[in-house]
Design an enzyme around this catalytic site. Structure first.
Site, short mmCIF file in Angstrom:
data_model
loop_
_atom_site.label_atom_id
_atom_site.label_comp_id
_atom_site.label_asym_id
_atom_site.label_seq_id
_atom_site.Cartn_x
_atom_site.Cartn_y
_atom_site.Cartn_z
N GLU A 235 -12.30 1.35 -9.34
CA GLU A 235 -12.12 0.48 -10.81
C GLU A 235 -13.37 0.03 -11.76
OE1 GLU A 235 -10.08 -1.09 -7.34
OE2 GLU A 235 -12.45 -0.75 -7.42
N GLU B 175 0.98 -0.75 0.32
CA GLU B 175 -0.12 0.26 -0.33
C GLU B 175 0.55 1.40 0.09
OE1 GLU B 175 -3.18 0.70 -0.54
OE2 GLU B 175 -4.06 -1.83 -0.06
N ASP C 81 -4.89 -9.57 -8.01
CA ASP C 81 -5.39 -8.49 -8.91
C ASP C 81 -4.22 -7.51 -10.24
OD1 ASP C 81 -4.82 -6.66 -6.96
OD2 ASP C 81 -7.19 -6.01 -7.37
N GLU D 274 -19.50 -4.48 -3.43
CA GLU D 274 -18.12 -4.63 -3.40
C GLU D 274 -17.81 -6.01 -4.01
OE1 GLU D 274 -14.77 -4.72 -1.53
OE2 GLU D 274 -15.92 -3.72 -1.83
N THR E 282 -1.93 0.92 -10.28
CA THR E 282 -2.51 0.37 -9.69
C THR E 282 -3.47 1.40 -8.58
OG1 THR E 282 -3.86 -1.94 -9.17
CG2 THR E 282 -1.74 -0.08 -7.65
#
Length: 546
Positions: A449, A144, A293, A404, A537
């Site tokens: 996304e 992160e 991902d 979600e 990302t």
């Protein structure tokens, strides 16, 4: 602590190199990498809007999105300055990313892209003069931290050097890179493993990598996204600073996934999680969604960032291999929606799972990006169908916002599997009967996304539908999430009663990603053109190095 390998790691490098060479020379023939056709020099990924006479900028809608960003920033600054997040309902503040002001730093590139000079001046001052990356509030998550903090810092250097906004100081490059290298060096112990795969956390007090509980266990494992989502950021940092240790560390960490393709049941799609000590799988999950991902996302983006590096051609081949396997093994068509929609299955514990998450919806745009570049119309159509499926998760909910995660009744059957999981509750059954899908986690966390894939759809195809879908999503999100002190997560997207349906949380990706992608859909397409920039990302644009 510099990001240098320890003696333990150095001792094992020769063995690792021999292993990777063995894997390359003696790989299973069934795992042979596919051929790729690279485009000629000057190939354009983006749709030629100007040549087609299309007025691609919508000033009114772009300004509406910028207004939401300004409001987000104003309320954060008023109520939570210096903390990671503002609490959008109570007006309190919260630290979730080590207390370095994640909303400030993660939003820097959004301020630059939107031309918000006054906002960026505050952010720049915080980065250069205030934040202290040598101290961390709690254990540090290197994944992160890399995508949000480090990605924002190096992207800001690229954007300023491209003249995207006037720099607050002539010394911006050295000032920002000083902080970026400090942070990267403090994250260095994360790579201190025999494989180079990162520890889940770093203890800044002791300068050691640890697991999520703060311990150093030899059976520690990580999922693919953690192991494979540093290369864009660290290779760019090496390019900007001239110090190749960052490139070397991230390359070595990722090589265990990029080169070791022996024994993959589905070529290109790896089993997860993986041991950081051996690189071998310790689980059997195969998915393009979380928590794996961005490993797949970065495979094609590594090549786009450095298209002239021979080594990144392998990354592009691995991406193509994975996407072909996904279409063969994980693609699914709903049996009860009208019309049928495409979704992605997952596979775990020898069983297919008919559940897809909001996080997985990045893949439609990623497929369009890679398929356009590699001239694969079959995968391009696959990506378009997945974007439409993710849109359906939005328009089928009463709030106009997708959950979600959700499930559906697959039209196909799978060998060795009696059936798929159906609705477990009465409300889920009602949703299945009405819409053909049902939420399995009904919250919305301000995630980007779906609109991210709309961004790629619009920029690559020029089809107006993607802007229409994005505008619908923007209006639904703002209507349901706007609060006194910001924009709040939604507890249940099936419930339109806003007063009792919000969570007091607003993570930094709201302003870093969701608003940025929405703004770029309605701004001039040459702003952060896909022909010149690659997005990490966390939606931080990195300049392509030809």
């Amino acid at each position: 602590m510099l990001a240098r390998p320890s003696r333990i790691v150095g001792f094992m490098l020769a063995a690792i190199g021999f292993y990777l060479l063995h894997e390359t020379l003696f790989a299973n023939p069934s795992s042979k990498l596919p051929n790729i056709t690279l485009p000629p020099p000057g190939f354009r990924i983006q749709y030629p809007f100007k040549q087609k006479g299309i007025t691609a900028k919508d000033e009114v809608k772009a300004e509406a999105i910028k207004k939401v960003m300004r409001r987000t920033w104003k309320l954060y600054k008023e109520r939570a300055w210096g903390f990671d997040e503002v609490k959008p309902i109570s007006g309190g503040h919260h630290n979730s990313r080590n207390g370095w002001g994640s909303t400030i730093i993660d939003s820097m590139t959004t301020a630059v892209v939107m031309g918000l000079s006054d906002v960026f001046a505050d952010q720049y001052d915080w980065v250069v003069n205030k934040v202290n990356f040598n101290y961390a509030d709690g254990l540090v998550d290197p994944f992160e931290t890399t995508i949000r903090y480090l990605g924002a810092l190096i992207s800001t250097v690229d954007l300023l050097e491209a003249g995207m906004i006037e720099a607050p100081s002539p010394s911006f490059r050295q000032d920002i890179l000083r902080q970026a290298t400090t942070l990267a060096n403090r994250l260095g112990p994360a790579f201190d493993t025999p494989t180079g795969m990162i520890w889940p956390r770093v203890n800044f007090e002791d300068d050691i990598g640890v697991d999520s509980d703060g311990r150093r266990k030899q059976y520690t494992s990580v999922h693919l996204a953690r192991a494979g989502s540093h290369w864009l950021e660290y290779s760019t940092l090496s390019q900007l600073t001239g110090d190749m240790i960052y490139y070397k560390n991230s390359t070595r960490a990722w090589n265990w996934l990029v080169y070791n393709h022996n024994g993959e049941p589905w070529p290109g799609i790896l089993e997860s999680p993986r041991s950081i000590w051996t690189g071998n799988p310790v689980g059997s999950t195969r998915t393009l969604g979380a928590p794996d991902d961005s490993h797949y996302e970065y495979l094609i983006k590594a090549h786009l960032l450095y298209p002239n590096k021979k080594s990144t051609r392998r990354h592009a081949k691995r991406w193509l291999q994975a996407m072909q396997s996904a279409r063969t093994h994980l693609s699914s068509t709903s049996a009860k929606t009208n019309p049928p929609h495409a979704f992605l299955l997952s596979f775990s514990h020898e069983r297919y799972e008919n559940q897809m998450g909001h996080l997985t919806c990045f893949i439609g745009g990623n497929l369009l990006l890679g398929a356009k570049y590699l001239s694969r119309p079959d995968l391009f159509a696959f990506g378009e169908s997945l974007i439409e499926g993710c849109r359906y998760s939005y328009v089928s909910m009463p709030t106009g916002i997708g959950p979600e995660s959700w499930s559906w009744t697959p039209r196909e059957s799978k060998p060795g599997q009696a059936g798929f999981t159906g609705p477990l509750t009465l409300p889920q059954r009602n949703f299945r009967d009405k819409t053909g899908i049902w939420p399995t986690a009904a919250n919305y966390a301000l995630r980007p996304e779906v609109v991210e894939s709309y961004f790629y759809g619009w920029r690559i195809t020029g089809e107006e539908k993607y802007r229409e879908w994005a505008w619908d999503a923007f209006n639904s999100i703002v209507q349901m999430t706007e609060t006194e002190w910001g924009y709040s997560e939604v507890a249940d997207v099936t419930d339109t009663d806003k007063d009792k349906n919000l969570r007091d949380k607003m993570e930094s990706f709201w302003s870093a990603e969701t608003l940025k992608y929405l703004y770029l859909i309605f701004s001039d397409p040459e702003l952060c053109s896909l022909d010149e920039w690659v997005f990490n990302t966390e939606a931080h644009p990195l300049k392509r190095r030809f």
